[in-house]
Write a protein that holds these residues in place. Structure first.
Motif, PDB file in Angstrom:
ATOM      1  N   GLN A   1       0.851  -1.184   0.000  1.00 15.79           N
ATOM      2  CA  GLN A   1       0.000   0.000   0.000  1.00 15.79           C
ATOM      3  C   GLN A   1       0.887   1.233   0.000  1.00 15.79           C
ATOM      4  OE1 GLN A   1      -2.481   0.272   3.449  1.00 15.79           O
ATOM      5  NE2 GLN A   1      -3.661   1.993   2.652  1.00 15.79           N
ATOM      6  N   GLY A   2       0.580   2.184  -0.875  1.00  9.85           N
ATOM      7  CA  GLY A   2       1.353   3.410  -0.994  1.00  9.85           C
ATOM      8  C   GLY A   2       2.413   3.363  -2.079  1.00  9.85           C
ATOM      9  N   ASP A   3       2.702   2.162  -2.620  1.00  7.93           N
ATOM     10  CA  ASP A   3       3.688   2.064  -3.703  1.00  7.93           C
ATOM     11  C   ASP A   3       3.188   2.757  -4.957  1.00  7.93           C
ATOM     12  OD1 ASP A   3       5.533   0.568  -2.264  1.00  7.93           O
ATOM     13  OD2 ASP A   3       4.973  -1.357  -3.168  1.00  7.93           O
ATOM     14  N   ARG A   4       4.086   3.436  -5.662  1.00  2.19           N
ATOM     15  CA  ARG A   4       3.795   3.942  -7.004  1.00  2.19           C
ATOM     16  C   ARG A   4       4.138   2.791  -7.945  1.00  2.19           C
ATOM     17  NH1 ARG A   4       2.448   8.334  -9.299  1.00  2.19           N
ATOM     18  NH2 ARG A   4       2.747   9.608  -7.446  1.00  2.19           N
ATOM     19  N   VAL A   5       3.154   2.357  -8.727  1.00  6.03           N
ATOM     20  CA  VAL A   5       3.307   1.182  -9.586  1.00  6.03           C
ATOM     21  C   VAL A   5       3.338   1.617 -11.039  1.00  6.03           C
ATOM     22  CG1 VAL A   5       2.323  -1.061 -10.219  1.00  6.03           C
ATOM     23  CG2 VAL A   5       2.065  -0.209  -7.878  1.00  6.03           C
ATOM     24  N   PHE A   6       4.312   1.108 -11.770  1.00  8.34           N
ATOM     25  CA  PHE A   6       4.444   1.362 -13.200  1.00  8.34           C
ATOM     26  C   PHE A   6       4.275   0.031 -13.919  1.00  8.34           C
ATOM     27  CE2 PHE A   6       6.936   4.498 -10.958  1.00  8.34           C
ATOM     28  CZ  PHE A   6       6.618   5.683 -11.599  1.00  8.34           C
ATOM     29  N   LEU A   7       3.205  -0.094 -14.701  1.00 15.46           N
ATOM     30  CA  LEU A   7       2.996  -1.297 -15.507  1.00 15.46           C
ATOM     31  C   LEU A   7       3.528  -1.029 -16.909  1.00 15.46           C
ATOM     32  CD1 LEU A   7      -0.686  -2.196 -14.517  1.00 15.46           C
ATOM     33  CD2 LEU A   7       1.430  -3.195 -13.615  1.00 15.46           C
ATOM     34  N   HIS A   8       4.362  -1.936 -17.405  1.00 15.43           N
ATOM     35  CA  HIS A   8       4.903  -1.862 -18.759  1.00 15.43           C
ATOM     36  C   HIS A   8       4.420  -3.133 -19.454  1.00 15.43           C
ATOM     37  CE1 HIS A   8       7.603   1.250 -17.182  1.00 15.43           C
ATOM     38  NE2 HIS A   8       7.849   0.437 -16.190  1.00 15.43           N
TER      39      HIS A   8
ATOM     40  N   ALA B   1      -0.867   2.499  -5.484  1.00 14.42           N
ATOM     41  CA  ALA B   1      -1.650   1.425  -4.856  1.00 14.42           C
ATOM     42  C   ALA B   1      -2.066   1.895  -3.462  1.00 14.42           C
ATOM     43  CB  ALA B   1      -0.822   0.146  -4.795  1.00 14.42           C
ATOM     44  N   ASP B   2      -3.131   2.684  -3.415  1.00 16.56           N
ATOM     45  CA  ASP B   2      -3.509   3.331  -2.165  1.00 16.56           C
ATOM     46  C   ASP B   2      -4.475   2.545  -1.295  1.00 16.56           C
ATOM     47  OD1 ASP B   2      -5.591   3.605  -3.898  1.00 16.56           O
ATOM     48  OD2 ASP B   2      -5.702   5.784  -3.798  1.00 16.56           O
ATOM     49  N   THR B   3      -5.042   1.476  -1.823  1.00 20.64           N
ATOM     50  CA  THR B   3      -6.015   0.699  -1.070  1.00 20.64           C
ATOM     51  C   THR B   3      -5.564  -0.754  -0.975  1.00 20.64           C
ATOM     52  OG1 THR B   3      -7.760   2.117  -1.950  1.00 20.64           O
ATOM     53  CG2 THR B   3      -8.453   0.042  -0.963  1.00 20.64           C
ATOM     54  N   PRO B   4      -5.438  -1.303   0.243  1.00 17.06           N
ATOM     55  CA  PRO B   4      -5.049  -2.705   0.341  1.00 17.06           C
ATOM     56  C   PRO B   4      -6.186  -3.617  -0.117  1.00 17.06           C
ATOM     57  CG  PRO B   4      -5.479  -1.807   2.533  1.00 17.06           C
ATOM     58  CD  PRO B   4      -5.613  -0.679   1.554  1.00 17.06           C
ATOM     59  N   GLY B   5      -5.823  -4.765  -0.665  1.00 14.00           N
ATOM     60  CA  GLY B   5      -6.831  -5.727  -1.105  1.00 14.00           C
ATOM     61  C   GLY B   5      -6.341  -6.520  -2.304  1.00 14.00           C
TER      62      GLY B   5
ATOM     63  N   GLU C   1      -9.894 -16.871 -19.504  1.00 15.18           N
ATOM     64  CA  GLU C   1      -8.817 -17.284 -18.602  1.00 15.18           C
ATOM     65  C   GLU C   1      -7.666 -16.277 -18.581  1.00 15.18           C
ATOM     66  OE1 GLU C   1      -7.633 -21.341 -18.935  1.00 15.18           O
ATOM     67  OE2 GLU C   1      -9.684 -21.994 -19.293  1.00 15.18           O
ATOM     68  N   MET C   2      -7.751 -15.270 -19.427  1.00 16.96           N
ATOM     69  CA  MET C   2      -6.680 -14.279 -19.496  1.00 16.96           C
ATOM     70  C   MET C   2      -6.928 -13.234 -18.421  1.00 16.96           C
ATOM     71  SD  MET C   2      -5.132 -12.495 -22.838  1.00 16.96           S
ATOM     72  CE  MET C   2      -3.670 -11.505 -22.736  1.00 16.96           C
ATOM     73  N   ALA C   3      -6.481 -13.580 -17.219  1.00 19.15           N
ATOM     74  CA  ALA C   3      -6.750 -12.734 -16.059  1.00 19.15           C
ATOM     75  C   ALA C   3      -5.651 -12.936 -15.028  1.00 19.15           C
ATOM     76  CB  ALA C   3      -8.109 -13.086 -15.458  1.00 19.15           C
ATOM     77  N   GLY C   4      -5.651 -12.080 -14.051  1.00 14.67           N
ATOM     78  CA  GLY C   4      -4.694 -12.188 -12.961  1.00 14.67           C
ATOM     79  C   GLY C   4      -5.145 -11.296 -11.819  1.00 14.67           C
ATOM     80  N   TYR C   5      -4.241 -11.092 -10.858  1.00 16.76           N
ATOM     81  CA  TYR C   5      -4.597 -10.324  -9.670  1.00 16.76           C
ATOM     82  C   TYR C   5      -3.483  -9.373  -9.255  1.00 16.76           C
ATOM     83  CZ  TYR C   5      -8.416 -13.562  -9.267  1.00 16.76           C
ATOM     84  OH  TYR C   5      -9.538 -14.288  -9.534  1.00 16.76           O
ATOM     85  N   LEU C   6      -3.903  -8.225  -8.796  1.00 19.03           N
ATOM     86  CA  LEU C   6      -3.025  -7.271  -8.137  1.00 19.03           C
ATOM     87  C   LEU C   6      -3.275  -7.451  -6.637  1.00 19.03           C
ATOM     88  CD1 LEU C   6      -1.184  -4.708  -7.966  1.00 19.03           C
ATOM     89  CD2 LEU C   6      -3.317  -3.386  -8.011  1.00 19.03           C
ATOM     90  N   LEU C   7      -2.219  -7.769  -5.896  1.00 18.78           N
ATOM     91  CA  LEU C   7      -2.330  -7.942  -4.447  1.00 18.78           C
ATOM     92  C   LEU C   7      -1.648  -6.745  -3.780  1.00 18.78           C
ATOM     93  CD1 LEU C   7      -1.183 -11.668  -4.308  1.00 18.78           C
ATOM     94  CD2 LEU C   7      -3.503 -10.808  -4.492  1.00 18.78           C
ATOM     95  N   VAL C   8      -2.426  -5.941  -3.098  1.00 18.14           N
ATOM     96  CA  VAL C   8      -1.886  -4.768  -2.406  1.00 18.14           C
ATOM     97  C   VAL C   8      -1.903  -5.079  -0.912  1.00 18.14           C
ATOM     98  CG1 VAL C   8      -2.108  -2.290  -1.969  1.00 18.14           C
ATOM     99  CG2 VAL C   8      -2.778  -3.232  -4.200  1.00 18.14           C
ATOM    100  N   GLU C   9      -0.696  -5.261  -0.355  1.00 22.38           N
ATOM    101  CA  GLU C   9      -0.573  -5.582   1.066  1.00 22.38           C
ATOM    102  C   GLU C   9      -0.637  -4.310   1.890  1.00 22.38           C
ATOM    103  OE1 GLU C   9       3.169  -7.592   1.052  1.00 22.38           O
ATOM    104  OE2 GLU C   9       2.264  -9.481   0.421  1.00 22.38           O
ATOM    105  N   PRO C  10      -1.215  -4.368   3.082  1.00 15.52           N
ATOM    106  CA  PRO C  10      -1.287  -3.177   3.938  1.00 15.52           C
ATOM    107  C   PRO C  10       0.106  -2.602   4.175  1.00 15.52           C
ATOM    108  CG  PRO C  10      -2.627  -4.941   4.847  1.00 15.52           C
ATOM    109  CD  PRO C  10      -1.853  -5.525   3.693  1.00 15.52           C
TER     110      PRO C  10
END
Length: 131
Positions: free
Chosen positions: A24-31, A68-72, A88-97
């Motif tokens: 949580q709080g990370d600035r995330v850059f997706l390439h 990533a401002d919200t955990p979940g 099936e082309m899916a995934g998850y972003l996990l934002v830890e507290p």
């Protein structure tokens, strides 16, 4: 720039990596790069919880940036019908507290006391049945 950089590829039926773990709080850059060779293999990428929606033609690269401002746990998925396995082309972003060490520990109950021992004369009972 400082932050978490995630280099992702899109090809029929999956994103690699398909799970992204940040704090949580990370600035995330997706390439993200669509590595398809076929001219009609467009892929989409959505991370709706962070208002990200991209469309990538074969060979195309796109970048997205967010905090990533919200955990979940947040789903990310392809938004262009790309093959029979599109769903099936899916995934998850996990934002830890941000700080789990500062949280107080949950109270625990003291261990249960053992039941008192039975007196020696009560340890056996016998029943007699008359016929």
């Amino acid at each position: 720039p400082d932050g978490v950089h995630v280099f992702m590829t899109a090809i029929r039926s999956h994103f690699t990596p398909d799970t992204v773990r940040v704090r949580q709080g990370d600035r995330v850059f997706l390439h993200i790069t669509n590595v398809e060779q076929a001219h009609d293999a467009t892929h989409g990428f959505a991370l709706a919880s962070y208002n990200i929606n991209l469309s990538l033609e074969p060979g195309e690269h796109a970048n997205a940036e967010f905090v990533a401002d919200t955990p979940g746990v947040f789903p990310m998925y392809c938004t262009e019908f790309c093959s029979a396995l599109h769903l099936e082309m899916a995934g998850y972003l996990l934002v830890e507290p941000a700080d789990t060490t500062a949280q107080p520990a949950a109270p625990t109950a003291p261990p249960a006391a053992a039941p008192p021992a039975a007196p020696p004369h009560a340890s056996r009972t016998t029943a007699t049945r008359r016929m």
